[in-house]
Design an enzyme around this catalytic site. Structure first.
Site, short mmCIF file in Angstrom:
data_model
loop_
_atom_site.label_atom_id
_atom_site.label_comp_id
_atom_site.label_asym_id
_atom_site.label_seq_id
_atom_site.Cartn_x
_atom_site.Cartn_y
_atom_site.Cartn_z
N LYS A 7 -53.48 19.51 39.48
CA LYS A 7 -53.78 18.44 40.43
C LYS A 7 -54.09 19.08 41.78
O LYS A 7 -53.51 20.13 42.12
CB LYS A 7 -52.56 17.51 40.51
CG LYS A 7 -52.77 16.25 41.32
CD LYS A 7 -51.56 15.33 41.17
CE LYS A 7 -51.67 14.09 42.05
NZ LYS A 7 -50.54 13.17 41.88
N SER A 50 -51.49 8.48 41.05
CA SER A 50 -52.51 9.23 41.76
C SER A 50 -53.08 10.41 40.97
O SER A 50 -54.11 10.96 41.35
CB SER A 50 -51.93 9.72 43.08
OG SER A 50 -50.86 10.62 42.86
N SER A 78 -46.96 8.64 39.44
CA SER A 78 -48.32 9.19 39.38
C SER A 78 -48.64 10.01 38.15
O SER A 78 -49.78 10.44 37.99
CB SER A 78 -48.58 10.04 40.60
OG SER A 78 -48.96 9.20 41.64
N1 GLN Z 1 -48.48 4.61 43.46
C1 GLN Z 1 -47.34 5.19 44.11
C2 GLN Z 1 -47.65 5.40 45.58
O1 GLN Z 1 -48.71 5.09 45.98
C3 GLN Z 1 -46.93 6.47 43.45
C4 GLN Z 1 -47.85 7.57 43.69
C5 GLN Z 1 -47.27 8.91 43.33
O2 GLN Z 1 -46.40 9.04 42.47
N2 GLN Z 1 -47.78 9.92 44.01
O3 GLN Z 1 -46.84 5.85 46.31
#
Ligand code: GLN
Length: 434
Positions: free
Chosen positions: A35, A110, A134
């Site tokens: 990532k 994400s 995510s």
């Molecule tokens: N959707 C969640 C957020 O926006 C989790 C994202 C993540 O785990 N980086 O914070």
């Protein structure tokens, strides 16, 4: 292994990578991706943000270093929501990954690019990161397996932090066996990450999962039908399935968004247009005007929202009302999980309340509506608990995922459950024509 000559064409189509290698992989044993919030020598690390354009890290993240030493070849950096802020990977400065089952739909976020790469490329292992879901969310939307280990199990050295008390590096793959194959590779204590821990170390022989507590929740009819069928299948695999209620779950989402934004906003403070990435503004300006102009120009809308929200909840006068309260909620959720783990090996929920939404639906969502998508993926992340999302059915031709959450350090039970599930459930791979 994937024929690397096809990589640019695959990426042109799905936009899962923010950068791909131009080297050959002559003697590599397996291909993997990282990532884009993980550092890797030879690649930029921009975490989906324009403010990090030009940042070329000089060291490998611990997980990348370990994958490389195990014979892995890093084929690229995967696209993501800026700094991890999002659930649909639409908040990236480097394009939006497209769902391999329907290009008009999201890959989730994400780690959307990671899930897409895992779904599209045979035998591909994607390193993802989860703060609030995510890994599980995109795994579910793209029909692959996604494992977020116990907090601390994998070193975060080399990770561009979002919420330090929750960030975890994990693995996404189309093959459940890869989770058990590569989690031991990247796990382990690392003196460069003081929160890393390996006590107890990951068991060599994974224990079987024997019982699950099913927590029902509000979902779309298609997700509900897939979960009910999975429930029956689990029973036929001699897993005890019993429905329980978890009262604290409804407080998880607000608590998460308070804590994650508070931590996220402190992390974003270091990006001011002088260090890392972009530093090409007008230096004759007063320093605070310079910072403001760089941040206004190069941070995305969602990132700005999180900075404002997180700064607000940490302010004196509001701290007790929001931040401290959210910490209390977090403890209450952990206690409720622990009670359940006295009787069951794991908690079972759908991963997401609905199938991957279309981009036109996403653009019509308010910030709050998109935060609500995380209602089921946030609780284990808030609690530092290991969880795995597994494909368990289809609705309108799109994959549905279910999520198992185990007690701290019981990652091995989830790895064995994913392998056993894969023997029973035949996933339908996306049609990838090039
Ligand atoms: N959707 C969640 C957020 O926006 C989790 C994202 C993540 O785990 N980086 O914070």
């Amino acid at each position: 292994m994937i024929d690397l000559s096809k990589l640019p064409a695959i990426n042109e189509r799905y936009r899962m990578f923010s950068e791909i290698t131009s080297e050959a992989s002559a003697d590599a044993e397996f291909a993997f991706s990282a990532k884009d919030n993980l550092t890797a020598v030879g690649f930029r690390a921009r975490a989906g943000s324009a403010i990090l354009e030009g940042y070329e890290p000089v060291f490998d993240a611990a997980c990348v270093e370990k994958m490389r030493s195990a014979g892995g070849f890093l084929v690229g950096k995967t696209n993501m929501d800026e700094f991890g802020f999002g659930s649909f990977s639409v908040n990236s400065a480097y394009g939006v990954p497209r769902n391999p089952y329907d290009a008009e739909r999201s890959c989730g976020g994400s780690s959307g690019g990671a899930a897409c790469a895992a779904a599209v490329m045979d035998g591909h292992v994607a390193l993802g990161v989860s703060t609030g879901g995510s890994i599980a969310c995109p795994a579910s939307f793209c029909g692959v397996y996604g494992m977020a280990p116990t907090y601390g199990r994998v070193s975060k050295h080399g990770l561009i932090d979002y919420g330090n008390s929750m960030d975890k590096v994990g693995i996404l793959s189309g093959d459940a066996k890869d989770l058990g194959r590569y989690l031991p590779v990247i796990s382990g204590e690392d003196r460069r990450d003081p929160t890393s821990c390996n006590h107890p170390p990951l068991a060599k022989k994974f224990r079987k999962l024997k019982s699950v507590a099913l927590v029902r929740s509000e979902t779309s009819a298609g997700v509900d039908a897939a979960i009910r069928a999975a429930e029956e299948e689990l029973r036929s695999m001699s897993v005890d399935v019993e429905a329980v209620s978890m009262d604290t779950l409804r407080y998880a989402l607000p608590a998460y968004y308070v804590l994650a934004s508070a931590e996220g906003s402190t992390n974003i403070a270091r990006y001011c247009g002088l260090r890392y990435g972009r530093q090409d503004g007008d230096l004759s300006m007063k320093f605070d005007d310079y910072f403001t102009s760089m941040r206004s120009q190069y941070l995305g809308e969602e990132t700005k929202r999180r900075v404002i929200l997180g700064t607000f909840t940490r302010m004196s006068g509001f701290r007790d009302k929001y931040y401290a309260k959210a910490l209390g909620v977090r403890n209450a959720i952990i206690s409720e999980y622990k009670k359940i783990f006295e009787r069951f090996d794991a908690v079972l929920t759908p991963t997401m309340p609905f199938i991957s939404p279309r981009f036109d639906e996403i653009s019509g969502m308010s910030a709050l509506e998109s935060y609500r998508a995380d209602v089921l993926s946030v609780p284990p992340n808030l609690s530092g608990l290991p969880h795995v999302s597994m494909p368990c059915g289809y609705s309108e031709g799109m994959p549905v995922g279910m999520m198992l959450t185990a007690d701290h350090w019981n990652d091995d039970m989830l790895l064995s459950a994913a392998e056993d599930w894969q023997d029973r459930f035949t996933a339908i791979p996306p049609e990838v024509s090039l």
